[in-house]
Design a protein around this motif. Structure first.
Motif, PDB file in Angstrom:
ATOM      1  N   GLN A  82      -7.983  -1.084  13.489  1.00 18.90           N
ATOM      2  CA  GLN A  82      -9.223  -1.558  12.278  1.00 18.90           C
ATOM      3  C   GLN A  82      -8.466  -1.024  10.758  1.00 18.90           C
ATOM      4  OE1 GLN A  82     -12.207   1.536  11.617  1.00 18.90           O
ATOM      5  NE2 GLN A  82     -13.234   0.435  10.501  1.00 18.90           N
ATOM      6  N   VAL A 129      -4.067  -5.823   5.925  1.00 20.93           N
ATOM      7  CA  VAL A 129      -3.657  -6.964   6.239  1.00 20.93           C
ATOM      8  C   VAL A 129      -4.496  -8.122   5.577  1.00 20.93           C
ATOM      9  CG1 VAL A 129      -3.620  -9.117   7.059  1.00 20.93           C
ATOM     10  CG2 VAL A 129      -2.740  -7.075   8.007  1.00 20.93           C
ATOM     11  N   LYS A 130      -5.791  -7.784   5.298  1.00 19.05           N
ATOM     12  CA  LYS A 130      -6.738  -8.587   4.055  1.00 19.05           C
ATOM     13  C   LYS A 130      -6.891  -8.369   3.153  1.00 19.05           C
ATOM     14  CE  LYS A 130     -10.637  -8.953   7.701  1.00 19.05           C
ATOM     15  NZ  LYS A 130     -11.594  -8.850   8.843  1.00 19.05           N
ATOM     16  N   ALA A 131      -6.094  -6.748   2.961  1.00 20.28           N
ATOM     17  CA  ALA A 131      -6.233  -6.342   1.061  1.00 20.28           C
ATOM     18  C   ALA A 131      -4.767  -7.614   0.665  1.00 20.28           C
ATOM     19  CB  ALA A 131      -6.323  -4.541   0.773  1.00 20.28           C
ATOM     20  N   GLY A 132      -3.964  -7.460   1.869  1.00 20.55           N
ATOM     21  CA  GLY A 132      -2.744  -8.458   1.072  1.00 20.55           C
ATOM     22  C   GLY A 132      -1.443  -7.404   1.514  1.00 20.55           C
ATOM     23  N   SER A 188      -5.487  -3.944   9.531  1.00 23.35           N
ATOM     24  CA  SER A 188      -7.128  -5.024  10.055  1.00 23.35           C
ATOM     25  C   SER A 188      -7.359  -5.094   8.581  1.00 23.35           C
ATOM     26  CB  SER A 188      -8.284  -4.945  10.663  1.00 23.35           C
ATOM     27  OG  SER A 188      -7.416  -5.748  12.032  1.00 23.35           O
ATOM     28  N   VAL A 189      -7.646  -4.382   8.093  1.00 24.08           N
ATOM     29  CA  VAL A 189      -8.241  -3.553   6.509  1.00 24.08           C
ATOM     30  C   VAL A 189      -7.462  -3.769   5.460  1.00 24.08           C
ATOM     31  CG1 VAL A 189      -8.975  -2.307   4.865  1.00 24.08           C
ATOM     32  CG2 VAL A 189     -10.327  -1.946   6.846  1.00 24.08           C
ATOM     33  N   ALA A 226      -6.195   0.765   1.044  1.00 25.34           N
ATOM     34  CA  ALA A 226      -6.157   0.623   3.129  1.00 25.34           C
ATOM     35  C   ALA A 226      -4.837   0.859   3.260  1.00 25.34           C
ATOM     36  CB  ALA A 226      -5.922  -0.550   2.529  1.00 25.34           C
ATOM     37  N   LEU A 238      -5.138  -2.287  -1.576  1.00 25.35           N
ATOM     38  CA  LEU A 238      -4.047  -2.244  -1.414  1.00 25.35           C
ATOM     39  C   LEU A 238      -4.098  -1.138  -0.938  1.00 25.35           C
ATOM     40  CD1 LEU A 238      -1.773  -3.673   0.386  1.00 25.35           C
ATOM     41  CD2 LEU A 238      -0.366  -4.003  -1.537  1.00 25.35           C
TER      42      LEU A 238
END
Length: 83
Positions: free
Chosen positions: A33, A39-42, A36-37, A15, A12
């Motif tokens: 991009q 958000v995927k990391a929390g 998005s990374v 990112a 997180l």
């Protein structure tokens, strides 16, 4: 013998740091991009907004500093001026 512990940054924090760096560089093509990374990391929307706000504040702080002949070479080499 004790081994040294290294505090590795979390995905997180990595990112969010990458997003802030892209904003400071002006790499607009990477924003979607990197968000998005993050958000995927929390990351939450508030964290992303805070990182963007901090980056914009940093850009304004740099913009208010006068350019002298001494640091002009450094700024040109760092890619702050584009032709």
């Amino acid at each position: 013998m004790k081994t040294a512990r290294t505090n590795r940054p979390t995905p997180l924090s990595l990112a969010l740091h990458a997003l802030k760096s892209a904003i400071l560089e002006g790499a607009t093509w990477r924003y979607e991009q990197l968000v998005s990374v993050a958000v995927k990391a929390g990351a939450t929307d508030e964290q992303i907004d805070l990182v963007a706000h901090e980056a914009i504040e940093a850009m304004f702080a740099r913009a208010e500093q006068p350019i002298t002949p001494r640091n002009l070479t450094h700024l040109c080499a760092a890619g702050y001026f584009r032709r």
